[in-house]
Design an enzyme around this catalytic site. Structure first.
Site, PDB file in Angstrom:
ATOM      1  N   HIS A  25      28.437   9.310  16.759  1.00  0.00           N
ATOM      2  CA  HIS A  25      28.558   8.077  15.980  1.00  0.00           C
ATOM      3  C   HIS A  25      28.015   8.358  14.583  1.00  0.00           C
ATOM      4  O   HIS A  25      27.010   9.041  14.440  1.00  0.00           O
ATOM      5  CB  HIS A  25      27.755   6.954  16.659  1.00  0.00           C
ATOM      6  CG  HIS A  25      28.086   5.576  16.179  1.00  0.00           C
ATOM      7  ND1 HIS A  25      27.847   5.161  14.883  1.00  0.00           N
ATOM      8  CD2 HIS A  25      28.650   4.525  16.809  1.00  0.00           C
ATOM      9  CE1 HIS A  25      28.252   3.905  14.759  1.00  0.00           C
ATOM     10  NE2 HIS A  25      28.745   3.491  15.912  1.00  0.00           N
ATOM     11  N   HIS A  39      32.059   2.703  11.900  1.00  0.00           N
ATOM     12  CA  HIS A  39      32.360   1.320  11.549  1.00  0.00           C
ATOM     13  C   HIS A  39      33.227   1.360  10.301  1.00  0.00           C
ATOM     14  O   HIS A  39      32.881   2.066   9.350  1.00  0.00           O
ATOM     15  CB  HIS A  39      31.072   0.542  11.285  1.00  0.00           C
ATOM     16  CG  HIS A  39      30.155   0.488  12.466  1.00  0.00           C
ATOM     17  ND1 HIS A  39      28.896  -0.038  12.416  1.00  0.00           N
ATOM     18  CD2 HIS A  39      30.333   0.906  13.752  1.00  0.00           C
ATOM     19  CE1 HIS A  39      28.332   0.044  13.616  1.00  0.00           C
ATOM     20  NE2 HIS A  39      29.179   0.625  14.439  1.00  0.00           N
ATOM     21  N   HIS A  62      32.522   1.249  24.079  1.00  0.00           N
ATOM     22  CA  HIS A  62      31.091   0.933  24.055  1.00  0.00           C
ATOM     23  C   HIS A  62      30.860  -0.231  24.997  1.00  0.00           C
ATOM     24  O   HIS A  62      31.464  -1.297  24.833  1.00  0.00           O
ATOM     25  CB  HIS A  62      30.634   0.554  22.640  1.00  0.00           C
ATOM     26  CG  HIS A  62      30.522   1.728  21.716  1.00  0.00           C
ATOM     27  ND1 HIS A  62      30.432   1.584  20.357  1.00  0.00           N
ATOM     28  CD2 HIS A  62      30.463   3.059  21.973  1.00  0.00           C
ATOM     29  CE1 HIS A  62      30.323   2.796  19.799  1.00  0.00           C
ATOM     30  NE2 HIS A  62      30.362   3.703  20.766  1.00  0.00           N
ATOM     31  N   HIS A 107      23.487  -6.878  20.531  1.00  0.00           N
ATOM     32  CA  HIS A 107      23.705  -6.304  21.859  1.00  0.00           C
ATOM     33  C   HIS A 107      22.674  -6.823  22.867  1.00  0.00           C
ATOM     34  O   HIS A 107      21.504  -6.922  22.542  1.00  0.00           O
ATOM     35  CB  HIS A 107      23.604  -4.777  21.814  1.00  0.00           C
ATOM     36  CG  HIS A 107      24.604  -4.140  20.903  1.00  0.00           C
ATOM     37  ND1 HIS A 107      24.811  -2.790  20.870  1.00  0.00           N
ATOM     38  CD2 HIS A 107      25.480  -4.665  20.007  1.00  0.00           C
ATOM     39  CE1 HIS A 107      25.748  -2.509  19.982  1.00  0.00           C
ATOM     40  NE2 HIS A 107      26.157  -3.632  19.435  1.00  0.00           N
ATOM     41  N   ARG A 136      19.620   7.248   9.443  1.00  0.00           N
ATOM     42  CA  ARG A 136      19.036   6.491   8.325  1.00  0.00           C
ATOM     43  C   ARG A 136      19.141   7.224   6.987  1.00  0.00           C
ATOM     44  O   ARG A 136      18.611   6.769   5.993  1.00  0.00           O
ATOM     45  CB  ARG A 136      17.556   6.189   8.612  1.00  0.00           C
ATOM     46  CG  ARG A 136      17.318   5.541   9.942  1.00  0.00           C
ATOM     47  CD  ARG A 136      17.279   4.029   9.833  1.00  0.00           C
ATOM     48  NE  ARG A 136      17.350   3.403  11.146  1.00  0.00           N
ATOM     49  CZ  ARG A 136      18.108   2.359  11.441  1.00  0.00           C
ATOM     50  NH1 ARG A 136      18.882   1.823  10.527  1.00  0.00           N
ATOM     51  NH2 ARG A 136      18.106   1.835  12.642  1.00  0.00           N
ATOM     52  N   GLU A 140      25.133   1.006  24.576  1.00  0.00           N
ATOM     53  CA  GLU A 140      24.329   0.981  23.341  1.00  0.00           C
ATOM     54  C   GLU A 140      23.438  -0.251  23.412  1.00  0.00           C
ATOM     55  O   GLU A 140      23.394  -1.060  22.487  1.00  0.00           O
ATOM     56  CB  GLU A 140      25.223   0.850  22.114  1.00  0.00           C
ATOM     57  CG  GLU A 140      26.187   1.981  21.851  1.00  0.00           C
ATOM     58  CD  GLU A 140      27.096   1.659  20.669  1.00  0.00           C
ATOM     59  OE1 GLU A 140      27.666   0.548  20.624  1.00  0.00           O
ATOM     60  OE2 GLU A 140      27.232   2.524  19.791  1.00  0.00           O
ATOM     61  N   ASP A 199      34.469  -1.843  21.478  1.00  0.00           N
ATOM     62  CA  ASP A 199      33.099  -2.266  21.796  1.00  0.00           C
ATOM     63  C   ASP A 199      33.158  -3.663  22.420  1.00  0.00           C
ATOM     64  O   ASP A 199      33.604  -4.618  21.773  1.00  0.00           O
ATOM     65  CB  ASP A 199      32.250  -2.263  20.512  1.00  0.00           C
ATOM     66  CG  ASP A 199      30.790  -2.584  20.772  1.00  0.00           C
ATOM     67  OD1 ASP A 199      30.511  -3.624  21.417  1.00  0.00           O
ATOM     68  OD2 ASP A 199      29.915  -1.812  20.340  1.00  0.00           O
ATOM     69  N   HIS A 247      31.201  -6.439  20.495  1.00  0.00           N
ATOM     70  CA  HIS A 247      31.840  -6.779  19.227  1.00  0.00           C
ATOM     71  C   HIS A 247      33.126  -7.578  19.436  1.00  0.00           C
ATOM     72  O   HIS A 247      33.362  -8.586  18.750  1.00  0.00           O
ATOM     73  CB  HIS A 247      32.179  -5.498  18.444  1.00  0.00           C
ATOM     74  CG  HIS A 247      30.971  -4.689  18.070  1.00  0.00           C
ATOM     75  ND1 HIS A 247      31.075  -3.465  17.470  1.00  0.00           N
ATOM     76  CD2 HIS A 247      29.647  -4.940  18.203  1.00  0.00           C
ATOM     77  CE1 HIS A 247      29.856  -2.985  17.255  1.00  0.00           C
ATOM     78  NE2 HIS A 247      28.974  -3.854  17.693  1.00  0.00           N
ATOM     79  N   GLU A 284      35.873   1.708  15.003  1.00  0.00           N
ATOM     80  CA  GLU A 284      35.336   0.821  16.036  1.00  0.00           C
ATOM     81  C   GLU A 284      35.723  -0.636  15.793  1.00  0.00           C
ATOM     82  O   GLU A 284      35.720  -1.103  14.657  1.00  0.00           O
ATOM     83  CB  GLU A 284      33.803   0.973  16.072  1.00  0.00           C
ATOM     84  CG  GLU A 284      33.140   0.106  17.126  1.00  0.00           C
ATOM     85  CD  GLU A 284      31.661   0.447  17.348  1.00  0.00           C
ATOM     86  OE1 GLU A 284      31.180   1.458  16.793  1.00  0.00           O
ATOM     87  OE2 GLU A 284      31.009  -0.310  18.077  1.00  0.00           O
ATOM     88  N   ASP A 311      26.643  -9.560  15.749  1.00  0.00           N
ATOM     89  CA  ASP A 311      26.535  -8.261  16.410  1.00  0.00           C
ATOM     90  C   ASP A 311      25.132  -8.103  16.994  1.00  0.00           C
ATOM     91  O   ASP A 311      24.253  -7.556  16.358  1.00  0.00           O
ATOM     92  CB  ASP A 311      26.837  -7.164  15.369  1.00  0.00           C
ATOM     93  CG  ASP A 311      26.872  -5.779  15.982  1.00  0.00           C
ATOM     94  OD1 ASP A 311      26.588  -5.642  17.187  1.00  0.00           O
ATOM     95  OD2 ASP A 311      27.178  -4.823  15.244  1.00  0.00           O
ATOM     96  N   TYR A 345      24.755   4.482   9.976  1.00  0.00           N
ATOM     97  CA  TYR A 345      25.072   3.098   9.604  1.00  0.00           C
ATOM     98  C   TYR A 345      25.119   2.897   8.094  1.00  0.00           C
ATOM     99  O   TYR A 345      25.529   1.860   7.612  1.00  0.00           O
ATOM    100  CB  TYR A 345      24.037   2.144  10.210  1.00  0.00           C
ATOM    101  CG  TYR A 345      23.997   2.159  11.710  1.00  0.00           C
ATOM    102  CD1 TYR A 345      25.181   2.049  12.442  1.00  0.00           C
ATOM    103  CD2 TYR A 345      22.804   2.286  12.406  1.00  0.00           C
ATOM    104  CE1 TYR A 345      25.171   2.056  13.815  1.00  0.00           C
ATOM    105  CE2 TYR A 345      22.782   2.291  13.796  1.00  0.00           C
ATOM    106  CZ  TYR A 345      23.969   2.181  14.486  1.00  0.00           C
ATOM    107  OH  TYR A 345      23.946   2.184  15.855  1.00  0.00           O
TER     108      TYR A 345
HETATM  109 ZN    ZN Z   1      29.203   1.436  16.358  1.00  0.00          ZN
HETATM  110 MN    MN Z   2      26.986  -3.352  17.425  1.00  0.00          MN
HETATM  111 MN    MN Z   3      29.338  -0.017  19.264  1.00  0.00          MN
END
Ligand code: ZN
Ligand code: MN
Ligand code: MN
Length: 284
Positions: free
Chosen positions: A70, A110, A217, A232, A41, A262, A180, A183, A146, A230, A73
């Site tokens: 990873h 990403h 993923h 999950h 974050r 994930e 993924d 995704h 990804e 997106d 974000y």
């Molecule tokens: Zn990701």
């Molecule tokens: Mn995702």
């Molecule tokens: Mn992913």
């Protein structure tokens, strides 16, 4: 060093420290784990101490677990806000450096969101900035782009877009890909049928090259095929037919590739444990 047959595992929190994440992964039977090397974050974190690095490396070696990372974000290499773009470049450089220090060979990211500037412009900007980041790399860590669902203005929901980014970079050896399942399914690749599964990986191979596939993923999806969302879901509880995961788990081409969950899970990781059990069963 323990030898694992199936390279499967989960994303693990580092809230109790980097080395502790290895222990947690081990406790639920992971052969591979994914971590953030700092809070996801924030753009910038305190430098890693020698002790943290030592402890992490020792724990990793002792466990035999394959660790991948990873990125945060927050990073958007094609932000239309100059300040965010610059912060993203510097932040990614620092994340790459942390991975190099920790002997983590893959850093998943990403590609970015073009924020209505258009996909072509976005792709070019990502490639240009990725190149800047990789200029500072020592070569120990690869960045994995990804496959994305294509939510909002996210780039990378078509294999061709990821290819374009890599093709525009000089440092190709340091760029690989992460597949993924949630995704890709949301982006419209029907991996839930045998034919669709084979076609998707044939396309992946033709466009990106299976040899460049370095991480997977494993996520189910809450939304339907082609939804471009997106969201999950836990394995077996979403919209992706379980055949997709069965085929994936049994495919010899993916044996050596870390496969990471994930999915939503509680602090006791009850869901993770059940999903790992299920996946191991499907692998037989
Ligand atoms: Zn990701
Ligand atoms: Mn995702
Ligand atoms: Mn992913």
């Amino acid at each position: 060093m323990k030898k694992y047959n199936l390279l499967i595992g989960t994303h693990i929190t580092i809230s109790k420290g980097l080395a502790k994440a290895i222990e947690i992964g081990q406790s639920i039977g992971c052969a591979a784990i994914q971590i953030f090397t700092k809070s996801n974050r924030i753009y910038f974190a305190k430098k890693l101490t020698k002790q943290e690095i030592e402890d992490f490396k020792t724990a990793t070696k002792k466990s035999g677990i394959k660790v991948i990372a990873h990125t945060s974000y927050l990073i958007n290499l094609c932000s239309t806000k100059e300040e965010t773009e610059q912060k993203s470049i510097t932040s990614l450089k620092e994340e790459l450096k942390r991975c190099e220090q920790l002997d983590i060979t893959y850093l998943v990211m990403h590609p970015g969101s073009h924020m209505k500037e258009g996909e072509e412009k976005g792709i070019k900007k990502i490639a240009k900035n990725l190149e800047k980041v990789l200029d500072s790399a020592n070569g120990a860590t690869m960045i994995l782009l990804e496959t994305m669902a294509g939510q909002g203005t996210n780039i990378g929901y078509k294999f061709e877009q990821l290819k374009q980014i890599r093709d525009l970079c000089k440092h190709k050896k340091l760029i690989g890909f992460c597949f993924d399942t949630c995704h890709v399914y949301s982006a419209g690749y029907d991996i839930g049928t045998k034919k669709g599964f084979e076609q998707a990986f044939k396309d992946f191979d033709n466009i990106l090259g299976l040899k460049n596939l370095k991480a997977i993923h494993l996520n189910d999806s809450k939304t339907k095929l082609g939804s471009r969302k997106d969201r999950h879901a836990n394995i077996g509880k979403g919209t992706i037919p379980k055949l997709a995961f069965q085929l994936l788990m049994r495919d010899k081409r993916f044996k050596e590739i870390p496969k990471i969950l994930e999915t939503p899970t509680d602090s006791d990781m009850k869901e993770y444990k059940e999903e790992l059990k299920l996946l191991k069963k499907w692998a037989e």
